[in-house]
Scaffold this active site. Structure first.
Site, PDB file in Angstrom:
ATOM      1  N   TYR A 143       0.823  -1.207   0.000  1.00 40.15           N
ATOM      2  CA  TYR A 143       0.000   0.000   0.000  1.00 40.15           C
ATOM      3  C   TYR A 143       0.859   1.260   0.000  1.00 40.15           C
ATOM      4  O   TYR A 143       0.432   2.306  -0.483  1.00 40.15           O
ATOM      5  CB  TYR A 143      -0.895   0.031   1.241  1.00 40.15           C
ATOM      6  CG  TYR A 143      -2.221  -0.658   1.085  1.00 40.15           C
ATOM      7  CD1 TYR A 143      -2.295  -1.995   0.722  1.00 40.15           C
ATOM      8  CD2 TYR A 143      -3.413   0.030   1.312  1.00 40.15           C
ATOM      9  CE1 TYR A 143      -3.518  -2.630   0.594  1.00 40.15           C
ATOM     10  CE2 TYR A 143      -4.635  -0.607   1.192  1.00 40.15           C
ATOM     11  CZ  TYR A 143      -4.686  -1.932   0.836  1.00 40.15           C
ATOM     12  OH  TYR A 143      -5.902  -2.550   0.715  1.00 40.15           O
ATOM     13  N   LYS A 194       3.272 -15.030   1.825  1.00 35.69           N
ATOM     14  CA  LYS A 194       3.622 -15.969   0.762  1.00 35.69           C
ATOM     15  C   LYS A 194       5.147 -16.076   0.719  1.00 35.69           C
ATOM     16  O   LYS A 194       5.813 -15.578  -0.190  1.00 35.69           O
ATOM     17  CB  LYS A 194       3.002 -15.558  -0.583  1.00 35.69           C
ATOM     18  CG  LYS A 194       1.558 -16.067  -0.663  1.00 35.69           C
ATOM     19  CD  LYS A 194       0.898 -15.963  -2.003  1.00 35.69           C
ATOM     20  CE  LYS A 194       1.530 -16.767  -3.098  1.00 35.69           C
ATOM     21  NZ  LYS A 194       0.986 -18.156  -3.196  1.00 35.69           N
ATOM     22  N   ASP A 227      -2.778 -17.927   0.119  1.00 36.30           N
ATOM     23  CA  ASP A 227      -3.787 -18.579  -0.734  1.00 36.30           C
ATOM     24  C   ASP A 227      -4.445 -19.735   0.015  1.00 36.30           C
ATOM     25  O   ASP A 227      -5.668 -19.894   0.000  1.00 36.30           O
ATOM     26  CB  ASP A 227      -3.182 -19.026  -2.084  1.00 36.30           C
ATOM     27  CG  ASP A 227      -1.871 -19.801  -1.946  1.00 36.30           C
ATOM     28  OD1 ASP A 227      -1.313 -19.869  -0.832  1.00 36.30           O
ATOM     29  OD2 ASP A 227      -1.404 -20.344  -2.972  1.00 36.30           O
ATOM     30  N   ASP A 251      -6.420  -7.139   4.000  1.00 34.33           N
ATOM     31  CA  ASP A 251      -7.580  -6.482   3.410  1.00 34.33           C
ATOM     32  C   ASP A 251      -8.491  -7.530   2.770  1.00 34.33           C
ATOM     33  O   ASP A 251      -9.703  -7.561   3.006  1.00 34.33           O
ATOM     34  CB  ASP A 251      -7.096  -5.475   2.354  1.00 34.33           C
ATOM     35  CG  ASP A 251      -8.246  -4.723   1.709  1.00 34.33           C
ATOM     36  OD1 ASP A 251      -9.157  -4.302   2.444  1.00 34.33           O
ATOM     37  OD2 ASP A 251      -8.234  -4.562   0.470  1.00 34.33           O
ATOM     38  N   ASP A 255     -12.299  -9.191   4.269  1.00 29.26           N
ATOM     39  CA  ASP A 255     -13.563  -9.145   3.521  1.00 29.26           C
ATOM     40  C   ASP A 255     -14.124 -10.555   3.383  1.00 29.26           C
ATOM     41  O   ASP A 255     -15.334 -10.784   3.517  1.00 29.26           O
ATOM     42  CB  ASP A 255     -13.367  -8.551   2.109  1.00 29.26           C
ATOM     43  CG  ASP A 255     -13.748  -7.077   2.038  1.00 29.26           C
ATOM     44  OD1 ASP A 255     -13.438  -6.336   2.992  1.00 29.26           O
ATOM     45  OD2 ASP A 255     -14.349  -6.655   1.022  1.00 29.26           O
TER      46      ASP A 255
HETATM   47  C1  IPM Z   1     -10.449  -1.119   3.945  1.00 25.13           C
HETATM   48  C2  IPM Z   1     -10.552  -0.465   2.586  1.00 25.13           C
HETATM   49  C3  IPM Z   1      -9.349   0.431   2.350  1.00 25.13           C
HETATM   50  C4  IPM Z   1      -8.121  -0.476   2.300  1.00 25.13           C
HETATM   51  C5  IPM Z   1      -9.386   1.319   1.097  1.00 25.13           C
HETATM   52  C6  IPM Z   1     -10.638   2.139   1.029  1.00 25.13           C
HETATM   53  C7  IPM Z   1      -8.186   2.214   1.050  1.00 25.13           C
HETATM   54  O1  IPM Z   1     -10.713  -1.414   1.597  1.00 25.13           O
HETATM   55  O2  IPM Z   1     -10.331  -0.402   4.946  1.00 25.13           O
HETATM   56  O3  IPM Z   1     -10.532  -2.339   4.017  1.00 25.13           O
HETATM   57  O4  IPM Z   1      -7.832  -1.089   1.267  1.00 25.13           O
HETATM   58  O5  IPM Z   1      -7.436  -0.558   3.320  1.00 25.13           O
HETATM   59 MN    MN Z   2     -11.027  -3.429   2.336  1.00 22.62          MN
END
Ligand code: IPM
Ligand code: MN
Ligand code: NAD
Length: 370
Positions: A143, A194, A227, A251, A255
């Protein structure tokens, strides 16, 4: 504990302000009922700040975040700002806050609440009772790594590039957070990278291994490729206690983990900096979901992730464990009563919008505190 707790509230874009409105009511409730006083400032970030001030976050907002005891963040972004240059995008707001305040440890708990066992797309037997904590490094990795950019090659092609980079120190401090958390949980850390294809991953594995052996021999440490971890999270998520990983893998895996709990609209997070000698540290709390442009303005977003983020704020920034647990219990009870926003709707339940869900949590708080 300071008498006045200074909060900076940054609702942002899309559903951010919609779900934050419900949390503001919870904060007001706490002000009235629990003899705590929050001193609240609110400010613009993301697209909302771009529209008014021409930039996603101003130095003044960052200074206010630094001065606050805690920051409550909504979400930023939207298609209307997608074509801006990279340094002007709404998402810069959250990245700049993490970076400028040194918020390197992003705690993303994935907990399956009993009433929502059926809401997951996985079988109830796989997710029932799930309680994992993903610790995502949040100020380094690809990032922020340099070099980065897009360049034009001699043959006219373009080449986009980013750099995954981690130092010993960055790995150690986030791993320490994971080990400390594990000590208060089931005592297990799974470190994810990884190392089979990336030098930075190999260093990550070596540093975490050495730290575990030297300082946390009581914590059981395992390693997994990212993975495989994605697969294992879906196959048998309860094998995990604490997962520690870099910025990008964290990240994605968080999710993924959110769907184990039923919805992205259920997952809160805390992003913490290093504590200073007086124990004070910068901290920001936000749901892991984004601004959800597809449902923004419809009043149907699930406000629970934002509410649970506020509960985390009470727990981690103010050691108000009882009040944090109260909010969490209120959310669980409302779900148990059968109310559902669209994202977690199931047959036989009552579908409600953001505001009705928020009001139900307030009523439940009244009941619990009576
Ligand atoms: C999160 C989001 C952020 C990230 C974006 C909006 C920069 O996806 O907080 O998970 O990738 O960290
Ligand atoms: Mn995110
Ligand atoms: P998103 O998280 O906004 O939405 C993904 C899906 O989940 C959508 O279908 C959305 O409707 C649903 N969803 C998310 N939160 C919900 C909630 N509370 N209740 C009900 N449904 C919910 O991700 P995206 O669509 O990939 O990104 C949209 C914008 O948000 C982008 O600009 C992205 O960069 C930004 N984003 C911001 C943050 C943040 O501010 N921390 C986090 C992730 C994405």
């Amino acid at each position: 504990m300071p008498a006045n707790k200074k909060l900076l509230v940054l609702p942002g874009d899309g559903i951010g302000p919609e779900v934050m409105r419900e949390v503001r009511h919870v904060i007001e409730w706490m002000d009235r009922r629990r003899s705590v006083t929050f001193e609240i400032e609110e400010d613009l970030v993301g697209g909302a700040a771009i529209d008014v001030r021409g930039m996603p976050i101003t130095p003044d907002t960052i200074a206010r975040a630094r001065a606050a005891d805690a920051v409550l963040f909504g979400s930023v972004g939207g298609p209307q700002w997608d074509n801006l240059g990279f340094d002007k995008r709404p998402e810069i707001a959250i990245l700049a806050l993490r970076r400028e305040l040194g918020l390197f440890a992003n705690l993303r708990p994935a907990i399956v609440l009993d009433p929502l066992v059926e809401a997951s797309t996985l079988k109830p037997d796989v997710v029932r009772g799930l309680d994992i904590m993903i610790v995502r490094e949040s100020t380094g990795g690809i990032y922020f790594g340099e070099p980065r950019g897009v360049e034009t090659l001699a043959d006219g092609q373009q080449r986009g590039f980013n750099t995954e980079v981690y130092t010993t120190h960055e790995i150690q401090r986030v791993a320490r957070v994971a080990f400390e958390l594990a000590r208060k949980r089931q005592g297990r850390v799974c470190s994810v990278e990884k190392a089979n294809v990336m030098e930075s991953g190999l260093l990550w594995r070596q540093v975490v291994t050495a730290l575990g052996a030297a300082e946390y021999p009581d914590v059981s440490l395992s390693h997994m490729y990212a993975d495989n971890c994605a697969m294992q999270l879906v196959r048998n998520p309860r094998q995990f206690d604490v997962v520690v990983t870099g910025n990008l893998f964290g990240d994605i895996l968080s999710d993924l983990a959110s769907m184990l709990t039923g919805s992205l609209g259920m997952l809160p997070s805390a992003t913490l900096g290093q504590a200073d000698s007086s124990g004070r540290r910068h901290a920001l709390y936000e749901p892991i979901h984004g601004s959800a442009p597809d449902i923004a303005g419809k009043g149907i977003a699930n406000p629970l992730a934002q509410m649970l983020s506020f509960a985390m704020l009470l727990r981690y920034s103010f050691a108000m464990e009882e009040d944090a647990a109260l909010i969490e219990r209120a959310c669980t009870n409302v779900l148990a009563s059968g109310l559902r926003t669209a994202d977690i709707m199931a047959p036989g339940m009552a579908k409600v919008g953001t505001q009705v869900m928020g009001e139900a949590v307030l009523r439940e708080l009244d009941k619990l505190a009576a």
